[in-house]
Design a protein around this motif. Structure first.
Motif, PDB file in Angstrom:
ATOM      1  N   PRO A 271       8.371  17.573 -52.199  1.00  0.00           N
ATOM      2  CA  PRO A 271       9.122  17.859 -53.425  1.00  0.00           C
ATOM      3  C   PRO A 271       9.672  16.585 -54.056  1.00  0.00           C
TER       4      PRO A 271
ATOM      5  N   GLU B  94      10.710  23.825 -63.612  1.00  0.00           N
ATOM      6  CA  GLU B  94      10.286  24.334 -62.301  1.00  0.00           C
ATOM      7  C   GLU B  94      10.244  23.191 -61.271  1.00  0.00           C
ATOM      8  N   ILE B  95       9.738  22.052 -61.706  1.00  0.00           N
ATOM      9  CA  ILE B  95       9.648  20.927 -60.769  1.00  0.00           C
ATOM     10  C   ILE B  95      11.049  20.488 -60.332  1.00  0.00           C
TER      11      ILE B  95
ATOM     12  N   TRP C  77      13.670  22.292 -60.258  1.00  0.00           N
ATOM     13  CA  TRP C  77      14.203  23.346 -59.385  1.00  0.00           C
ATOM     14  C   TRP C  77      13.685  23.155 -57.962  1.00  0.00           C
ATOM     15  N   GLU C  78      12.400  22.898 -57.854  1.00  0.00           N
ATOM     16  CA  GLU C  78      11.802  22.738 -56.533  1.00  0.00           C
ATOM     17  C   GLU C  78      12.305  21.475 -55.833  1.00  0.00           C
ATOM     18  N   MET C  79      12.524  20.409 -56.587  1.00  0.00           N
ATOM     19  CA  MET C  79      13.061  19.188 -55.979  1.00  0.00           C
ATOM     20  C   MET C  79      14.433  19.473 -55.379  1.00  0.00           C
ATOM     21  N   ASP C  80      15.234  20.239 -56.116  1.00  0.00           N
ATOM     22  CA  ASP C  80      16.564  20.597 -55.627  1.00  0.00           C
ATOM     23  C   ASP C  80      16.471  21.520 -54.414  1.00  0.00           C
ATOM     24  N   GLN C  81      15.587  22.513 -54.485  1.00  0.00           N
ATOM     25  CA  GLN C  81      15.503  23.523 -53.426  1.00  0.00           C
ATOM     26  C   GLN C  81      14.775  23.018 -52.182  1.00  0.00           C
ATOM     27  N   GLY C  82      13.715  22.248 -52.390  1.00  0.00           N
ATOM     28  CA  GLY C  82      12.806  21.979 -51.287  1.00  0.00           C
ATOM     29  C   GLY C  82      12.971  20.636 -50.605  1.00  0.00           C
ATOM     30  N   SER C  83      13.728  19.712 -51.202  1.00  0.00           N
ATOM     31  CA  SER C  83      13.808  18.373 -50.631  1.00  0.00           C
ATOM     32  C   SER C  83      14.609  18.356 -49.340  1.00  0.00           C
TER      33      SER C  83
ATOM     34  N   ARG D 197       7.578  21.095 -45.918  1.00  0.00           N
ATOM     35  CA  ARG D 197       8.431  22.020 -46.687  1.00  0.00           C
ATOM     36  C   ARG D 197       7.752  23.349 -46.984  1.00  0.00           C
TER      37      ARG D 197
ATOM     38  N   LEU E 194       9.576  26.799 -45.440  1.00  0.00           N
ATOM     39  CA  LEU E 194      10.998  27.074 -45.684  1.00  0.00           C
ATOM     40  C   LEU E 194      11.246  28.578 -45.789  1.00  0.00           C
TER      41      LEU E 194
ATOM     42  N   ARG F 173      21.061  26.495 -48.101  1.00  0.00           N
ATOM     43  CA  ARG F 173      19.760  25.903 -48.405  1.00  0.00           C
ATOM     44  C   ARG F 173      18.643  26.617 -47.643  1.00  0.00           C
ATOM     45  N   LEU F 174      17.436  26.551 -48.204  1.00  0.00           N
ATOM     46  CA  LEU F 174      16.261  27.028 -47.480  1.00  0.00           C
ATOM     47  C   LEU F 174      16.080  26.130 -46.256  1.00  0.00           C
TER      48      LEU F 174
ATOM     49  N   LYS G 297       8.682  31.519 -55.390  1.00  0.00           N
ATOM     50  CA  LYS G 297       8.730  30.490 -56.433  1.00  0.00           C
ATOM     51  C   LYS G 297       8.616  29.103 -55.795  1.00  0.00           C
ATOM     52  N   HIS G 298       9.363  28.930 -54.709  1.00  0.00           N
ATOM     53  CA  HIS G 298       9.296  27.645 -54.002  1.00  0.00           C
ATOM     54  C   HIS G 298       7.860  27.329 -53.587  1.00  0.00           C
TER      55      HIS G 298
ATOM     56  N   VAL H  68       5.561  26.488 -56.705  1.00  0.00           N
ATOM     57  CA  VAL H  68       5.762  25.174 -57.342  1.00  0.00           C
ATOM     58  C   VAL H  68       5.347  24.059 -56.387  1.00  0.00           C
ATOM     59  N   LEU H  69       5.718  24.219 -55.116  1.00  0.00           N
ATOM     60  CA  LEU H  69       5.359  23.181 -54.141  1.00  0.00           C
ATOM     61  C   LEU H  69       3.840  23.039 -54.038  1.00  0.00           C
TER      62      LEU H  69
ATOM     63  N   MET I 194       2.387  21.269 -56.897  1.00  0.00           N
ATOM     64  CA  MET I 194       2.600  19.823 -56.821  1.00  0.00           C
ATOM     65  C   MET I 194       1.603  19.186 -55.850  1.00  0.00           C
TER      66      MET I 194
ATOM     67  N   LEU J 170       1.271  26.237 -61.304  1.00  0.00           N
ATOM     68  CA  LEU J 170       1.490  25.540 -62.571  1.00  0.00           C
ATOM     69  C   LEU J 170       0.348  24.552 -62.808  1.00  0.00           C
TER      70      LEU J 170
END
Ligand SMILES: Cc1cc2nc3c(=O)[nH]c(=O)nc-3n(C[C@H](O)[C@H](O)[C@H](O)COP(=O)(O)O)c2cc1C
Ligand code: SF4
Lengths: 507, 356
Positions: free
Chosen positions: A431, A460-461, A463-469, B49, B52, B60-61, B84-85, B88-89, B92, B125
């Motif tokens: 992320p 979305e990106i 959001w994912e950086m915040d959630q997944g990092s 990740r 999660l 947090r997840l 959603k996680h 998007v992941l 990427m 995406l």
């Protein structure tokens, strides 16, 4: 896998001594320490100063230096050097400042009532340490609790809870670590403490070590701070009568902002790549070499002696919205950039007042380093404190306040911050590693083409950086762009290719 | 059952064993959690990740591969937030991965988990390619190749090389977007401590590490034949990937299923060329009076050996003979060889080529 008894913790210092990473230095150090060659190479290549040791001119790319024309200076581009009050700054080969835009900035006028009193004389009577011994462990913890001291490294975590947690661990081999890796763009307060108040910080560390019963004290100091390190070493020698009984170890940083993150810092002391660990377990439970570890920021530690000498309640009462005074680093479009000690919770207008007032027409500010994003001037009277700023989508962080006037293109400002996070991401989690690249690329493409479609999936990106990092770097790395887009939409609409905006309109 | 305890995963009560992670407990209960960087042989890193999940009480997840299961814990592996996680992941990851003409993650014979996780999703995406600046390495070793454009930096290979093989020939190098899999000095593997076991290829989830001499393109008609490696007596199980009656590659069965736990050595994994080699001996040869060989049958060859040995024993005694068996024999075969020496020919002159 390392040999039994390998001395991994020596690897980075040996690489520095050897003049950086080379095939020959890596082979020799691997042999000498028993650490596999690939590990030595991989660790060394993580760090800017070890992988690029022979740079004649390092030009700071921090936000403030960029505001003052860093782009026109010749040299190798590097992340913020913590000299924002002198922007723009260039370091020479020996990491000393060889070019600056203005003389070193101001500090609050001398005032013995201030706990830090950067403008006053540095007393070295170690009265706080004596008082701590009188109070005993419980008394010290109570004083810290009464002071309500929040960690000054960025997260604002209550110091007394951390100290208590470490002192209650069943494992008795414990360490104290001072986080002197100050690297958040816009931040240079720890630098001033180490130069002007080294005894305060050392005294705070000594009190911490005696309180939690630490086996050793580690001071992890930013590699680009040789002068600050020398100042601490001088003070340590001066105060030998008070401090000599403790085991002091200096550990150099080697040019990696992420090593300011506590678990990355621990990895770095252990001689590894500065990649943050998963939390939990927290360092208070399993830190350095898996042992309970108390880590505090330079400023947090430097507050301790005053709290013990003059009392926690007095310290707490000095604050406005939250306890104590706070060092605010101010740079950008202000009259007298510098470090100002003010009641915690003052607003931007007051901070800038202390720093010689606004220069030009202010339009935006960053309240606490790159990680705090950007706020519009409508927030100029919001208390700059730990608990309140999150409601504005920001944070106090390191209290590195940067003021931007109405000539600044906020898309350009967002790009400067994005470049920083991209360069400083450790790269271990996708992320952040990919997100920071996507953020920087989208701004770059937008600036090149003028087409806002390049921000298509940024929400979305982000959001994912915040959630997944894994760590705080990735979590906040999209904030500058996202907050600039939210508060300054005029700077993110369609524009002619390659055009610059100023004050929300074409330049 | 005293060492198991209940926790709730996706509303289902699951029995976990002491010390187990949420991922392991879920897996045994048949709840699949996607992951790239998990390998049961390695210390969890939690870095990809992908796994999660939501743990009740945690803001947090959390990575299920590293999160220890606890009694009464409530875990959710499927929710809007998690979907959603993942979407998007994965988008990427895909934006930073080599793609086929259809824009899908490359299809690799050894499997590409990124492809498996993305082909059927319609919520990805369409991100612009990232083109991370990571690099590969020139490497003239005969077996192991690395394509950085398929690498997702899960670090399974580097951790495997360290934690399982104890070799540490490869390591993460550089940082941020430049991070890649490297060696000291970025030299080829032959110039490192690498033993060419190929375990890095086996653990790579996306085919970024692959076997040089095997065709990387998948073949739907390929069959898998389970066999036993005959290079030594350990008895490692191998899965022969067979195409058109020929071995296309050799793999270890998945970790945890056979004695070799997913591992093989350089011979077991890569030394299969002899199987189809032109010069391979397929029947015994007997030397004729003029020194040349002629083809023979097994009974004929064995009879010839037996009579020759007996002739020497009868003439000069058993101690005139010596017996050497091969390290490619099993323990049972080695036993039989010394039995033959001692019981049939009355001599202790027996040896095994690996015993020196
Ligand atoms: C990316 C990142 C960088 C950080 N850099 C620093 C730093 O330079 N100095 C510092 O004291 N804390 C830094 N921190 C915060 C530390 O992780 C840690 O919270 C702090 O040192 C604890 O000390 P305190 O409780 O006294 O604030 C950083 C955190 C993150 C996530
Ligand atoms: S968030 Fe960024 S800096 Fe933090 S661990 Fe992940 S890649 Fe490293």
């Amino acid at each position: 896998m390392e040999r039994h008894g390998a001395q991994r913790h020596r690897v980075l210092a040996l690489l520095k001594e050897a003049g950086g990473v080379s095939v020959a230095s890596v082979q020799r150090i691997a042999r000498e320490t028993g650490v596999p060659e690939a590990d030595v190479w991989g660790a060394g290549r993580f760090y800017e100063l070890l992988s690029h040791p022979d740079v004649e001119r390092r030009v700071c790319q921090g936000l403030t230096c960029q505001l003052f024309g860093a782009a026109t200076l010749e040299g190798t581009k590097v992340s913020c050097l913590g000299q924002c009050d002198r922007a723009p700054v260039v370091l020479g080969r020996d990491l000393g400042v060889v070019h600056y835009g203005m003389p070193r900035g101001g500090v609050s006028p001398a005032d013995p009532d201030l706990p830090m009193d950067l403008g006053g004389p540095d007393t070295a009577d170690y009265a706080g340490l004596a008082r701590a011994r009188e109070l005993g462990v419980a008394g010290v913890l109570d004083a810290l609790a009464a002071a309500g001291l929040q960690g000054r490294g960025g997260a604002g975590f209550p110091a007394h809870l951390k100290w208590r947690s470490v002192s209650e661990q069943a494992v008795t081999e414990r360490y104290v670590v001072c986080n002197a890796d100050e690297g958040e763009p816009g931040t240079f307060k720890d630098r001033e403490i180490m130069l002007r108040r080294p005894h305060r910080m050392l005294e705070g560390l000594a009190i911490a070590a005696e309180t939690i019963g630490a086996a050793a004290i580690f001071i992890y100091i930013r590699g680009e701070f040789p002068e600050e390190k020398a100042s601490l070493q001088r003070a340590l020698a001066e105060a030998d009568a008070h401090l000599g009984h403790l085991d002091w170890r200096f550990v150099d940083g080697h040019g990696a902002y992420i090593c300011g993150e506590e678990t990355a810092l621990i990895e770095s002391i252990e001689g590894r790549r500065g990649m943050p660990r998963l939390k939990p377990p927290y360092p208070t439970v399993q830190g350095l070499w898996g042992k309970p570890t108390l880590m505090n920021n330079v400023e947090t530690l430097a507050c301790i002696p005053d709290i013990l000498v003059r009392g926690g309640e007095r310290f707490a009462a000095l604050g406005r919205t939250e306890p104590g005074t706070k060092l605010y680093c101010v740079s950008g479009h202000v009259g007298r950039p510098g470090v100002y000690e003010l009641p915690l919770g003052v607003c931007l207008d007051e901070v800038v007042d202390a720093a010689g007032g606004y220069v030009g027409t202010p339009r935006a500010f960053s309240p606490g380093g790159a990680s705090s994003g950007f706020l519009p001037m409508s927030a100029r009277r919001v208390p700059l404190d730990f608990k309140g700023l999150p409601a504005h989508g920001s944070m106090l962080g390191s209290a590195g306040v940067v003021v931007l006037d109405d000539t600044v293109d906020m898309a350009q400002a967002a790009l400067w911050q994005a470049v920083f996070f991209e360069d400083e991401s450790c790269g271990q989690c996708a992320p952040c590693r990919l997100g920071t690249q996507l953020v920087r690329q989208s701004i770059g493409r937008y600036l090149g083409t003028g087409d806002p479609a390049h921000f298509a999936h940024l929400d979305e990106i982000a959001w994912e950086m915040d959630q997944g990092s894994i760590c705080g770097l990735g979590m906040v790395a999209a904030l500058p762009l996202q907050m600039a887009r939210r508060h300054f939409p005029q700077d993110f609409g369609p524009r002619p290719p390659g055009a610059t905006m100023t004050g929300g309109g074409p330049a | 059952m005293s060492d198991t305890f209940p926790l709730v995963i996706d509303g289902q009560t699951v029995q976990a064993r002491q010390g187990e992670t949420v991922l392991q407990a879920a897996d045994r209960a048949g709840i699949q959690i996607p992951t790239f960087c998990n390998d049961p042989r390695l210390t969890p890193s939690g870095a990809c990740r992908m796994c999660l999940v939501e743990v009740q009480g945690q803001r947090r997840l959390q990575p299920s591969c590293a999160w220890k299961a606890e009694p009464g814990q409530v875990v959710t592996t499927a929710s809007e937030r998690i979907e959603k996680h993942r979407a998007v992941l994965l988008s990427m990851y895909l934006a930073d991965h080599s793609q086929d003409e259809a824009g899908q993650a490359a299809d690799i014979a050894t499997g590409n988990k990124l492809r498996a996780y993305t082909v059927d999703r319609d919520d990805l995406l369409p991100l612009a390619p990232v083109h991370s600046p990571r690099v590969g390495r020139a490497d003239d070793n005969p077996y192991i190749a690395f394509d950085p454009d398929r690498c997702i930096l899960c670090a399974r290979c580097t951790r495997y090389c360290d934690e399982v093989e104890g070799v540490s020939a490869i390591q993460l190098v550089e940082r941020g977007g430049h991070t890649t899999i490297g060696t000291a000095g970025m030299v080829g593997l032959l110039a490192t401590s690498c033993e060419l076991c190929g375990g890095c290829i086996a653990t790579c989830p996306t085919g970024a590490l692959f076997e040089k001499k095997a065709d990387p393109a998948p073949d739907p008609d390929e069959t898998i034949v389970r066999s036993t490696c005959n290079f030594c007596g350990v008895g490692c199980q191998v899965d022969l990937r067979v195409r058109d009656g020929r071995i296309a590659a050799v793999e270890a069965p998945p970790p945890g299923t056979t004695v070799n736990d997913g591992n093989l050595c350089v011979k077991g994994r890569f030394a299969y060329d002899f199987v189809h080699h032109d010069e391979r001996l397929r029947s015994p040869l007997i030397r004729q009076a003029d020194g040349s060989f002629r083809q023979a049958t097994w009974p004929e060859a064995l009879e010839r050996v037996a009579s020759g040995l007996k002739k020497i024993r009868d003439r000069d005694g058993g101690d005139a003979l010596g017996f050497i068996s091969s390290s490619r024999c099993t323990g049972e075969e080695n036993y039989l060889m010394q039995k033959l020496a001692r019981a049939a020919f009355g001599t202790n002159n027996c040896h095994q080529c690996a015993a020196t």
